[in-house]
Scaffold this motif. Structure first.
Motif, short mmCIF file in Angstrom:
data_model
loop_
_atom_site.label_atom_id
_atom_site.label_comp_id
_atom_site.label_asym_id
_atom_site.label_seq_id
_atom_site.Cartn_x
_atom_site.Cartn_y
_atom_site.Cartn_z
N ILE A 41 -36.38 19.50 -158.18
CA ILE A 41 -36.97 18.27 -158.73
C ILE A 41 -35.88 17.34 -159.23
O ILE A 41 -35.90 16.12 -158.95
N GLN A 42 -34.90 17.88 -159.96
CA GLN A 42 -33.83 17.04 -160.47
C GLN A 42 -33.02 16.43 -159.33
O GLN A 42 -32.59 15.27 -159.40
N SER A 43 -32.79 17.21 -158.27
CA SER A 43 -32.01 16.71 -157.14
C SER A 43 -32.73 15.60 -156.38
O SER A 43 -32.11 14.65 -155.90
N LEU A 44 -34.06 15.73 -156.29
CA LEU A 44 -34.84 14.78 -155.50
C LEU A 44 -35.26 13.54 -156.28
O LEU A 44 -35.64 12.53 -155.67
N ARG A 45 -35.21 13.59 -157.61
CA ARG A 45 -35.74 12.49 -158.42
C ARG A 45 -35.19 11.12 -158.02
O ARG A 45 -35.96 10.15 -157.91
N PRO A 46 -33.88 10.96 -157.79
CA PRO A 46 -33.39 9.62 -157.43
C PRO A 46 -34.00 9.07 -156.15
O PRO A 46 -33.97 7.86 -155.94
N HIS A 47 -34.52 9.93 -155.30
CA HIS A 47 -35.05 9.48 -154.01
C HIS A 47 -36.58 9.34 -154.02
O HIS A 47 -37.17 9.03 -152.99
N LEU A 48 -37.21 9.58 -155.18
CA LEU A 48 -38.67 9.64 -155.22
C LEU A 48 -39.33 8.37 -155.74
O LEU A 48 -40.56 8.27 -155.73
N GLN A 49 -38.55 7.41 -156.25
CA GLN A 49 -39.15 6.25 -156.90
C GLN A 49 -40.10 5.48 -155.97
O GLN A 49 -41.29 5.32 -156.28
N ASP A 50 -39.61 5.03 -154.84
CA ASP A 50 -40.46 4.25 -153.92
C ASP A 50 -41.60 5.09 -153.33
O ASP A 50 -42.76 4.64 -153.32
N PRO A 51 -41.34 6.31 -152.83
CA PRO A 51 -42.46 7.12 -152.33
C PRO A 51 -43.50 7.40 -153.40
O PRO A 51 -44.70 7.46 -153.10
N SER A 52 -43.06 7.58 -154.65
CA SER A 52 -44.02 7.87 -155.71
C SER A 52 -44.94 6.69 -155.97
O SER A 52 -46.14 6.87 -156.21
N ILE A 53 -44.40 5.48 -155.91
CA ILE A 53 -45.22 4.29 -156.12
C ILE A 53 -46.32 4.22 -155.07
O ILE A 53 -47.50 3.99 -155.39
N GLN A 54 -45.97 4.43 -153.82
CA GLN A 54 -46.95 4.40 -152.74
C GLN A 54 -47.96 5.53 -152.87
O GLN A 54 -49.16 5.35 -152.66
N TYR A 55 -47.46 6.72 -153.24
CA TYR A 55 -48.35 7.88 -153.39
C TYR A 55 -49.35 7.66 -154.53
O TYR A 55 -50.55 7.90 -154.36
#
Length: 502
Positions: free
Chosen positions: A212-226
């Motif tokens: 989770i910590q490793s992926l967090r920087p890459h999750l901002q835009d996908p999270s908004i759409q999700y």
């Protein structure tokens, strides 16, 4: 009877993750709409499905916004019925395993099943590049060979567990080294297998949190759409209007509009920060005013906007910190005006000590007990000031000055106190810049009277901006549609009157 899981029966929960405070209720036509109370015609399975979707949505939201987010195993209260049932089943299972292994000849049926699960757990901890180690585990824990050895009475449980412990030692995080080493001293095979499962559960949780910590920087835009997509799906199942969100934005729009006829520094600054005209308030300024209003809401005072329910606890915590910083800055300002800024800020450590004392006595206290804390704060402030005056060889404060300072500090508990209101307005002005499109410009300088709390206030501003930016990205289209309906109720849906980008 099927065996109980060697670990906790319930799924892991997020550490520090605030669950959505109440059910999402309703939704507007322009975007996601939060559901209200579940209708009576929904089946139990449908309600459970909705609850699961809300849980997933909350988890996705927390992973992105909560930098301290961690999964943890759920631990029941030691005296709860759930814990007693769990412990009873576990004890029965492990006692049965011990009897089977101790029998003559030993029965390894359950032990082999556990070894299979341990093998799968070890393989799940491997990274894609661990090809050689994967092959070693497959070879060392060859289940077909293990079954054949058990049938011929040649199974070496101790040898297998030794290999398992060595592999765990290679794979575990440093924080688990001591626990893995502690397993080496266990001689009872059943107890050792039980403890191996316990530590493996912790190692799997460590691996999940690392991912989770490793992926967090890459999750901002996908999270908004999700989040936008999942929230809309929930609202399609329970369609209603965004009642509380609409009311929240209506109040914000009214406040900004009223400020045009009778300008106030705080409201005018909000419009300026948002880029709005002095003649016509922008939709952005209204939305920003709504966000700022949340910092003034007492817990339970109003129904929270449905679109901000997942951030309610986070925003209420920020509100409490703003209140604490307001009182702290007011105490320091009053002390400075009474004793002189030269004494307060020119004496080594006095300002820092007064700040530390004030914040320590306010920490964790609800607003209702602020007056009680300020009584203690006034006593501590006078003690520190008197000690410093004595050390510097200055004359002590007169009794009138002491009484005046104590009275002024205690009066900060009144929210209508002039000094408190001025400090609060300056803090809100500072935070309003943080959520404006241009953000805070350090070249503008720090608001007067807030220098002592600059570091803490900037941290609050960063956290506030993070929450607001994410919320605006997810629900911006909904807010735009609601504000248009509030301001132009007679306009056609496609009308772009008053359109403004968030």
């Amino acid at each position: 009877m099927p065996k109980p899981s060697p670990g906790d029966e319930r799924p892991p929960r997020p550490a520090g993750a605030e669950a959505a405070a109440g059910r999402p209720r309703d939704c507007g036509e322009e975007g996601p709409r939060a559901p209200a109370s579940p209708p009576q015609d929904l089946s139990g399975s449908e309600l459970q499905e909705i609850a699961d979707e809300i849980y997933k949505l909350t988890m996705a939201h927390e992973i992105v916004l909560n930098g301290d987010f961690k999964l943890q195993m759920v631990n029941f209260s030691p005296f709860s019925l759930e814990n007693r049932v769990k412990e009873t089943l576990h004890e029965a299972f492990w006692d049965s395993l011990k009897e089977q292994i101790s029998a003559n000849p030993p029965d390894y049926t359950q032990a082999i099943q556990l070894l299979q699960e341990i093998k799968e757990a070890l393989l799940s901890l491997l990274l894609p590049r661990h090809n050689q180690l994967r092959s070693q585990i497959e070879e060392a824990l060859d289940m077909e060979l293990i079954r054949q050895e058990a049938e011929h009475g040649a199974l070496d449980i101790r040898g297998l567990t030794t290999y398992i412990l060595d592999t765990m030692a290679m794979l575990c995080a440093p924080v688990r080294d001591e626990e893995v080493q502690g397993l080496q001293s266990l001689t009872d095979p059943a107890q050792l297998l039980r403890e191996i499962f316990r530590v493996l559960d912790l190692m799997k949780m460590d691996m999940l949190n690392f991912s989770i910590q490793s992926l967090r920087p890459h999750l901002q835009d996908p999270s908004i759409q999700y989040e936008r997509k999942k929230f809309q799906e929930l609202l399609d199942k329970l369609p209603h209007s965004l009642d509380h969100t609409t009311e929240w934005l209506r109040e914000a729009a009214a406040a900004v509009s009223a400020s045009l006829s009778e300008p106030q520094p705080h409201s005018a600054a909000l419009q300026g920060a948002a880029g709005g005209s002095t003649a016509l308030p922008s939709l952005t300024s209204m939305l920003n005013q709504g966000y700022m209003n949340l910092l003034c809401w007492e817990p339970g005072q109003k129904e929270y906007p449905e679109t901000l329910l997942m951030d309610q606890a986070r925003l209420q915590e920020l509100r409490a910190q703003v209140n604490q910083l307001t009182v702290t800055a007011a105490v320091l300002l009053l002390t400075s005006s009474t004793c002189g800024s030269t004494l307060l800020f020119g004496s080594p450590g006095l300002g820092a000590r007064l700040k530390l004392v004030t914040q320590g006595l306010l920490e964790g206290l609800p607003c209702a007990r602020c007056e009680e804390a300020l009584q203690d704060i006034s006593d501590q402030v006078l003690q520190e000031v008197s000690r410093t005056l004595s050390q510097l060889g200055y004359p002590a404060l007169t009794s009138d000055k002491c009484a005046s300072l104590k009275g002024q500090i205690k009066s900060i508990a009144d929210k209508s106190n002039v000094v408190r209101r001025v400090i609060e307005q300056r803090i809100h002005l500072f935070l309003s810049h943080f959520i404006s499109p241009d953000g805070w410009n350090p070249q503008k300088g720090f608001p007067k009277g807030l220098d002592a709390i600059q570091e803490e206030l900037q941290e609050v501003g960063r956290r506030f901006r993070s929450v607001i930016h994410h919320n605006r990205q997810v629900f911006g289209p909904s807010y735009l549609g609601i504000l248009k309906k509030v301001l132009f109720p007679e306009a056609e849906p496609e009308s772009d009157a008053g359109t403004d980008s968030f």
